[in-house]
Design a protein around this motif. Sequence first.
Motif, short mmCIF file in Angstrom:
data_model
loop_
_atom_site.label_atom_id
_atom_site.label_comp_id
_atom_site.label_asym_id
_atom_site.label_seq_id
_atom_site.Cartn_x
_atom_site.Cartn_y
_atom_site.Cartn_z
N UNK A 99 0.82 -1.21 0.00
CA UNK A 99 0.00 0.00 0.00
C UNK A 99 0.85 1.26 0.00
N UNK A 100 2.11 1.15 0.44
CA UNK A 100 2.97 2.33 0.59
C UNK A 100 4.21 2.27 -0.29
N UNK A 101 4.30 1.30 -1.15
CA UNK A 101 5.51 1.12 -1.96
C UNK A 101 5.73 2.33 -2.86
N UNK A 102 6.96 2.88 -2.81
CA UNK A 102 7.31 4.00 -3.67
C UNK A 102 8.29 3.56 -4.75
N UNK A 103 9.44 3.07 -4.33
CA UNK A 103 10.45 2.65 -5.30
C UNK A 103 10.51 1.14 -5.44
N UNK A 104 9.87 0.42 -4.55
CA UNK A 104 9.79 -1.02 -4.68
C UNK A 104 10.99 -1.80 -4.21
N UNK A 105 11.87 -1.19 -3.40
CA UNK A 105 13.07 -1.91 -2.97
C UNK A 105 12.85 -2.69 -1.68
N UNK A 106 12.07 -2.17 -0.77
CA UNK A 106 11.86 -2.84 0.52
C UNK A 106 11.01 -4.09 0.31
N UNK A 134 9.82 -12.14 11.28
CA UNK A 134 9.36 -11.46 10.08
C UNK A 134 10.16 -10.17 10.02
N UNK A 135 10.81 -9.94 8.88
CA UNK A 135 11.80 -8.87 8.76
C UNK A 135 11.42 -7.92 7.62
N UNK A 136 11.54 -6.63 7.88
CA UNK A 136 11.42 -5.62 6.83
C UNK A 136 12.83 -5.37 6.31
N UNK A 137 13.08 -5.75 5.07
CA UNK A 137 14.43 -5.70 4.49
C UNK A 137 14.47 -4.65 3.39
N UNK A 138 15.43 -3.73 3.48
CA UNK A 138 15.62 -2.72 2.44
C UNK A 138 17.09 -2.70 2.00
N UNK A 139 17.75 -3.84 2.00
CA UNK A 139 19.16 -3.92 1.61
C UNK A 139 19.37 -3.51 0.16
N UNK A 140 18.40 -3.76 -0.72
CA UNK A 140 18.56 -3.42 -2.13
C UNK A 140 18.31 -1.95 -2.41
N UNK A 141 17.64 -1.26 -1.51
CA UNK A 141 17.27 0.13 -1.74
C UNK A 141 18.16 1.10 -1.00
N UNK A 142 17.55 1.97 -0.24
CA UNK A 142 18.28 3.01 0.48
C UNK A 142 18.66 2.60 1.89
N UNK A 165 16.75 1.79 4.33
CA UNK A 165 15.93 2.66 5.16
C UNK A 165 14.85 1.91 5.92
N UNK A 166 15.04 0.63 6.18
CA UNK A 166 13.99 -0.15 6.85
C UNK A 166 13.61 0.46 8.19
N UNK A 167 14.58 0.92 8.95
CA UNK A 167 14.29 1.52 10.25
C UNK A 167 13.44 2.78 10.08
N UNK A 168 13.77 3.61 9.09
CA UNK A 168 12.99 4.82 8.83
C UNK A 168 11.60 4.49 8.30
N UNK A 169 11.49 3.44 7.51
CA UNK A 169 10.18 3.04 7.01
C UNK A 169 9.29 2.62 8.18
N UNK A 224 11.14 15.38 7.32
CA UNK A 224 10.72 14.35 8.29
C UNK A 224 9.64 13.49 7.66
N UNK A 225 9.53 12.28 8.13
CA UNK A 225 8.43 11.42 7.69
C UNK A 225 7.96 10.57 8.87
N UNK A 226 6.67 10.30 8.86
CA UNK A 226 6.10 9.45 9.90
C UNK A 226 6.42 8.00 9.58
N UNK A 227 6.54 7.20 10.60
CA UNK A 227 6.75 5.78 10.41
C UNK A 227 5.48 5.11 9.92
#
Length: 127
Positions: free
Chosen positions: A44-51, A64-72, A74-78, A103-106
Amino acid sequence: MASVYPSVNGEKLERFIASLPGVQNALDEVQFEIAARAEELLLQHRQEGHAQIDMVDGRIDKYVVLDDERGKKAALSIEYGRAESIVVKKAKDGSTYLDVIPASDGLFILARAANLPKKRKGKVHLD
């Protein structure tokens, strides 16, 4: 009177129970359900599709892990959001300039998928 022993065959009682096939099967089911909900929320929130959402099995526990190794990376910020920051950058001509990252909300993808309370890291709590 019954006695409860802290171990079974030299293994802590909690680890013994957690490693039983029925318990592991139940953990697999819960892990899959949380991962499916998290993937739906992330889409629902995908922007660049890396996470992406990954399922990782430990020796006993399931994750269960949110992985953003391929992108920026930014998993912690997401998950928890980020404060506004100012970064010094270099232009192609060698000059430097300030870039404001807003700034961005989590999104609390994992927290919502697991029906956990939304809490930021540190001392700040959001409702």
